[in-house]
Design a protein around this motif. Structure first.
Motif, PDB file in Angstrom:
ATOM      1  N   GLU A 128      72.748  23.310 -48.548  1.00  0.00           N
ATOM      2  CA  GLU A 128      73.426  24.612 -48.552  1.00  0.00           C
ATOM      3  C   GLU A 128      74.159  24.730 -49.886  1.00  0.00           C
ATOM      4  N   PRO A 129      73.499  25.264 -50.921  1.00  0.00           N
ATOM      5  CA  PRO A 129      74.068  25.191 -52.272  1.00  0.00           C
ATOM      6  C   PRO A 129      75.321  26.033 -52.474  1.00  0.00           C
ATOM      7  N   TYR A 130      75.459  27.097 -51.701  1.00  0.00           N
ATOM      8  CA  TYR A 130      76.694  27.877 -51.727  1.00  0.00           C
ATOM      9  C   TYR A 130      77.484  27.538 -50.465  1.00  0.00           C
ATOM     10  N   CYS A 131      78.791  27.464 -50.599  1.00  0.00           N
ATOM     11  CA  CYS A 131      79.644  27.162 -49.452  1.00  0.00           C
ATOM     12  C   CYS A 131      79.483  28.243 -48.381  1.00  0.00           C
ATOM     13  N   PRO A 132      78.975  27.912 -47.189  1.00  0.00           N
ATOM     14  CA  PRO A 132      78.764  28.940 -46.162  1.00  0.00           C
ATOM     15  C   PRO A 132      80.032  29.715 -45.803  1.00  0.00           C
ATOM     16  N   ALA A 133      81.159  29.034 -45.770  1.00  0.00           N
ATOM     17  CA  ALA A 133      82.400  29.725 -45.426  1.00  0.00           C
ATOM     18  C   ALA A 133      82.769  30.761 -46.475  1.00  0.00           C
ATOM     19  N   LEU A 134      82.570  30.417 -47.754  1.00  0.00           N
ATOM     20  CA  LEU A 134      82.908  31.366 -48.817  1.00  0.00           C
ATOM     21  C   LEU A 134      81.862  32.467 -48.926  1.00  0.00           C
ATOM     22  N   VAL A 135      80.589  32.153 -48.653  1.00  0.00           N
ATOM     23  CA  VAL A 135      79.550  33.189 -48.601  1.00  0.00           C
ATOM     24  C   VAL A 135      79.933  34.246 -47.568  1.00  0.00           C
ATOM     25  N   SER A 136      80.308  33.800 -46.371  1.00  0.00           N
ATOM     26  CA  SER A 136      80.682  34.727 -45.308  1.00  0.00           C
ATOM     27  C   SER A 136      81.883  35.580 -45.700  1.00  0.00           C
ATOM     28  N   HIS A 137      82.870  34.951 -46.322  1.00  0.00           N
ATOM     29  CA  HIS A 137      84.066  35.691 -46.725  1.00  0.00           C
ATOM     30  C   HIS A 137      83.738  36.709 -47.810  1.00  0.00           C
ATOM     31  N   THR A 245      92.380  38.852 -49.231  1.00  0.00           N
ATOM     32  CA  THR A 245      92.163  38.583 -47.805  1.00  0.00           C
ATOM     33  C   THR A 245      91.731  37.144 -47.535  1.00  0.00           C
ATOM     34  N   MET A 246      91.826  36.273 -48.523  1.00  0.00           N
ATOM     35  CA  MET A 246      91.452  34.875 -48.318  1.00  0.00           C
ATOM     36  C   MET A 246      92.292  34.275 -47.195  1.00  0.00           C
ATOM     37  N   PRO A 247      91.664  33.763 -46.145  1.00  0.00           N
ATOM     38  CA  PRO A 247      92.448  33.234 -45.019  1.00  0.00           C
ATOM     39  C   PRO A 247      93.309  32.041 -45.435  1.00  0.00           C
ATOM     40  N   ASP A 248      94.503  31.983 -44.917  1.00  0.00           N
ATOM     41  CA  ASP A 248      95.373  30.840 -45.193  1.00  0.00           C
ATOM     42  C   ASP A 248      94.800  29.549 -44.618  1.00  0.00           C
ATOM     43  N   ASP A 249      94.003  29.681 -43.545  1.00  0.00           N
ATOM     44  CA  ASP A 249      93.424  28.500 -42.909  1.00  0.00           C
ATOM     45  C   ASP A 249      91.969  28.273 -43.335  1.00  0.00           C
ATOM     46  N   PHE A 250      91.588  28.809 -44.487  1.00  0.00           N
ATOM     47  CA  PHE A 250      90.227  28.621 -44.993  1.00  0.00           C
ATOM     48  C   PHE A 250      89.919  27.125 -45.117  1.00  0.00           C
ATOM     49  N   GLU A 251      88.748  26.741 -44.654  1.00  0.00           N
ATOM     50  CA  GLU A 251      88.308  25.348 -44.739  1.00  0.00           C
ATOM     51  C   GLU A 251      86.889  25.316 -45.277  1.00  0.00           C
ATOM     52  N   SER A 252      86.568  24.283 -46.048  1.00  0.00           N
ATOM     53  CA  SER A 252      85.236  24.148 -46.617  1.00  0.00           C
ATOM     54  C   SER A 252      84.757  22.713 -46.540  1.00  0.00           C
ATOM     55  N   GLU A 253      83.514  22.530 -46.108  1.00  0.00           N
ATOM     56  CA  GLU A 253      82.921  21.190 -46.105  1.00  0.00           C
ATOM     57  C   GLU A 253      82.768  20.659 -47.527  1.00  0.00           C
ATOM     58  N   ALA A 254      82.749  21.548 -48.516  1.00  0.00           N
ATOM     59  CA  ALA A 254      82.607  21.117 -49.911  1.00  0.00           C
ATOM     60  C   ALA A 254      83.767  20.237 -50.346  1.00  0.00           C
ATOM     61  N   TRP A 255      84.915  20.365 -49.690  1.00  0.00           N
ATOM     62  CA  TRP A 255      86.110  19.643 -50.111  1.00  0.00           C
ATOM     63  C   TRP A 255      86.002  18.144 -49.872  1.00  0.00           C
ATOM     64  N   SER A 256      84.997  17.714 -49.139  1.00  0.00           N
ATOM     65  CA  SER A 256      84.783  16.272 -48.951  1.00  0.00           C
ATOM     66  C   SER A 256      83.331  15.907 -49.269  1.00  0.00           C
ATOM     67  N   ALA A 257      82.719  16.659 -50.173  1.00  0.00           N
ATOM     68  CA  ALA A 257      81.284  16.512 -50.432  1.00  0.00           C
ATOM     69  C   ALA A 257      80.900  15.158 -51.014  1.00  0.00           C
ATOM     70  N   LEU A 258      81.822  14.475 -51.688  1.00  0.00           N
ATOM     71  CA  LEU A 258      81.501  13.195 -52.323  1.00  0.00           C
ATOM     72  C   LEU A 258      81.534  12.016 -51.353  1.00  0.00           C
ATOM     73  N   GLU A 259      82.090  12.244 -50.189  1.00  0.00           N
ATOM     74  CA  GLU A 259      82.223  11.143 -49.238  1.00  0.00           C
ATOM     75  C   GLU A 259      80.853  10.581 -48.859  1.00  0.00           C
ATOM     76  N   GLY A 260      80.663   9.283 -49.068  1.00  0.00           N
ATOM     77  CA  GLY A 260      79.427   8.625 -48.694  1.00  0.00           C
ATOM     78  C   GLY A 260      78.254   8.856 -49.630  1.00  0.00           C
ATOM     79  N   THR A 261      78.512   9.401 -50.820  1.00  0.00           N
ATOM     80  CA  THR A 261      77.404   9.750 -51.722  1.00  0.00           C
ATOM     81  C   THR A 261      77.282   8.828 -52.933  1.00  0.00           C
TER      82      THR A 261
END
Length: 286
Positions: A128-137, A245-261
């Motif tokens: 998923e090359p673009y962050c799905p949460a940010l795409v939706s927003h 309108t960026m949500p204060d509780d916005f979360e992204s899987e990208a923020w831990s993308a390096l884990e295990g890589t």
């Protein structure tokens, strides 16, 4: 939160930023395309960087992608809204349509797509090359911030070509045959580097032309510039609304993308490499 914006000077000039300041950022990957401009909008910090430089002096191949992403990361950015001008590969995506793509096909040839190497091997998911949460927003912002005359689409494939030349007719027809949606020159390696830097990243793309597949339309710089200018107000409105309108509780899987890589043992990574990538991956090498 600090929201990064990568685009042309028109975006920066339109954003009603307050308390602005510029910051010259040095990076291990050279100089960014420009100094980073920081300011506040709706209580959120925004960092703006022009991809091609202040005078559009850098080609799509030569833009300082690694330095740009590193610079944004270094000033605290954790999500990036990018803007692009693209050609349409579909009859129903005419010029002056806005697209928020969710997939990429990479046709570039001469760009450095990673921060790593030099004794450090990293294999990262990019399904998923673009962050799905940010795409939706961004897509929601595009629906809310544009008028009835501006068509918008959520999703689609952006095929990124090397440039700076436009496509041949054979290439354009091939891309259409794959059911891809738009063609441009700048989302790669930007999206790959943003993922390596653990930044949430998505783009709002403005259609400027029909590439060269359409019999009565063959792309030219003049057409691209005219339609890009016509798209500018709508894109500016989308970016501003997305920030407000960026949500204060916005979360992204990208923020831990390096884990295990990271495939190289920490003790085997050269010290020079460890110093260079400390901002990006230091916590994973402790």
């Amino acid at each position: 939160m600090t929201i990064g914006v990568i685009g042309g000077s028109g975006i920066y000039e339109a954003l009603p930023l307050e308390s602005t300041r510029t910051e010259d950022v040095s990076t291990p990957y050279g100089e960014p395309s420009s100094a980073v401009t920081l300011g506040e909008l709706a209580g959120r910090e925004v960092a703006f960087l022009p991809r091609h430089g202040e005078d559009h002096q850098h080609t799509p191949t030569d833009a300082s992608y690694r330095a740009n992403i590193y610079a944004l990361k270094s000033v605290g950015v954790d999500r990036v809204i990018s803007t692009n001008a693209v050609g349409s590969l579909r009859e129903d995506l005419p010029p002056r349509t806005l697209v928020v793509p969710d997939q990429i096909f990479d046709r570039t040839k001469h760009r450095q797509p990673t921060f790593f190497g030099d004794g450090m091997v990293v294999h990262m998911s990019f399904a998923e090359p673009y962050c799905p949460a940010l795409v939706s927003h961004l897509a929601s912002a595009a629906e809310d911030a544009t008028d009835a005359d501006t068509a918008t689409q959520e999703g689609g494939t952006y095929v990124c070509i090397e440039g700076p030349q436009f496509s041949t007719k054979a290439e354009s027809e091939f891309y259409r045959g794959q059911d891809w949606d738009v063609v441009g020159m700048t989302t790669i390696p930007e999206a790959k580097l943003a993922r390596e830097a653990e930044l949430s990243y998505a783009t709002i793309a403005g259609v400027t032309d029909y590439d060269v597949w359409k019999d009565d339309s063959e792309v030219s710089l003049q057409e691209v510039l005219a339609n890009a200018a016509a798209n500018q107000d709508a894109i500016n409105a989308v970016v501003e609304h997305a920030i407000r309108t960026m949500p204060d509780d916005f979360e992204s899987e990208a923020w831990s993308a390096l884990e295990g890589t990271i495939n190289t043992p920490a003790e085997a990574i050269p010290e020079e490499t460890r110093e260079r990538i400390d901002l990006l991956a230091g916590e994973y090498l402790e």
